[in-house]
Design an enzyme around this catalytic site. Structure first.
Site, PDB file in Angstrom:
ATOM      1  CD1 TRP A 144       0.749  -0.742   3.049  1.00  0.00           C
ATOM      2  CD2 TRP A 144      -1.117   0.212   3.856  1.00  0.00           C
ATOM      3  NE1 TRP A 144       0.876  -0.660   4.302  1.00  0.00           N
ATOM      4  CE2 TRP A 144      -0.279   0.032   4.761  1.00  0.00           C
ATOM      5  CE3 TRP A 144      -2.576   0.948   4.055  1.00  0.00           C
ATOM      6  CZ2 TRP A 144      -0.686   0.344   6.216  1.00  0.00           C
ATOM      7  CZ3 TRP A 144      -2.870   1.135   5.352  1.00  0.00           C
ATOM      8  CH2 TRP A 144      -1.849   0.788   6.387  1.00  0.00           C
TER       9      TRP A 144
ATOM     10  CG  HIS B 170     -12.880  25.416  -7.384  1.00  0.00           C
ATOM     11  ND1 HIS B 170     -11.713  25.484  -6.798  1.00  0.00           N
ATOM     12  CD2 HIS B 170     -12.582  25.319  -8.913  1.00  0.00           C
ATOM     13  CE1 HIS B 170     -10.719  25.594  -7.695  1.00  0.00           C
ATOM     14  NE2 HIS B 170     -11.443  25.649  -8.931  1.00  0.00           N
TER      15      HIS B 170
END
Length: 257
Positions: A61, A79
């Protein structure tokens, strides 16, 4: 037979094709570059945690680092300053993430002029031929720009005057935001706005008008050339980042064959 079973059988049987409209996300993914003194996003990178070794013998991972607006990504209303009181990306209703889509193809015009702008008359002429824009759906704006996505410099196409990439005029962005029922727009370029949009009035009109109207943006799409003009369904799944202004997104399209 249920509608959902019909859908699954259609996908498994090939009657419905699932197309990936997402650019692969890696350390070579082009990113937006802003002039000084503005802050910059960081490129995508991965840091390995373990890989079947003494750090973790049975598992592999990674951590990864990137900005919200890297690669194929979703713009939420918050945003932009005009949408500052609107939704963050975690607040977008799940039902809005599955919607019909239409494709407006202006790749030939964009190939001839990298500063090509979509105008209101272009949209109205498309509607006269193909019917109204979809209520609650996506307008996907094809320019052919995804062919440049292998190279940062070619993708941004900047010179001493700034970037040169196709987009929409301020009047067109306002028309789509205020006078059409779409949920948002999708583009193949690094952002929803044209490269020269910093000099428009208002600056970055797609961000200003569409996000200010509570609509959304999808950027750095690819494979729009494989979609029908009308009839596709788009599934866009951003990460539900609490307080996030956007997120990298996996965008899939369902197309009847």
């Amino acid at each position: 037979m249920s509608v959902l079973r019909d859908l699954v059988d259609g996908i498994r049987g090939g009657g419905i094709e699932v197309l990936d409209l997402t650019a692969p996300l890696s350390d070579t993914t082009p990113i937006l570059l802003l002039p000084e003194p503005f802050g910059q996003t960081v490129p995508f990178s991965m840091q390995e945690i373990s890989r079947y070794d003494d750090r973790g013998p049975a598992w592999y991972w990674n951590n990864f680092t990137t900005g919200e607006h890297t690669g194929t990504h979703f713009d939420a209303p918050v945003h932009w300053v005009t949408g500052r009181d609107g939704e963050d990306v975690s607040q977008v209703a799940p039902a809005k993430l599955i919607a019909p889509a239409v494709v407006l193809d202006f790749s030939a015009q964009s190939a001839a002029d990298p500063d090509f702008l979509l105008e209101v008359d272009h949209v109205k002429a498309w509607e006269a031929e193909h019917g109204p824009l979809p209520d609650g759906g996506w307008l996907l704006y094809r320019t052919g720009w995804d062919a440049r996505a292998h190279d940062q410099a070619e993708f941004l196409n900047a010179d001493e005057t700034g970037p040169h990439t196709p987009g929409m005029s301020p009047a067109c962005a306002r028309y789509l935001a205020e006078e059409t029922p779409i949920t948002g727009i999708g583009t193949e370029t690094v952002g929803t706005d044209a490269g020269a949009a910093h000099s428009f009035d208002p600056a970055f009109p797609c961000h200003s008008y569409l996000l200010g109207a509570g609509k959304y943006g999808l950027t750095q799409l690819r494979n729009l050339d494989r979609l029908p003009t009308t009839g596709a369904v788009v599934i866009a799944g951003p990460l539900p980042i609490v307080g996030g202004s956007g997120s990298p997104v996996r965008v899939l399209a369902l197309v009847e064959r």
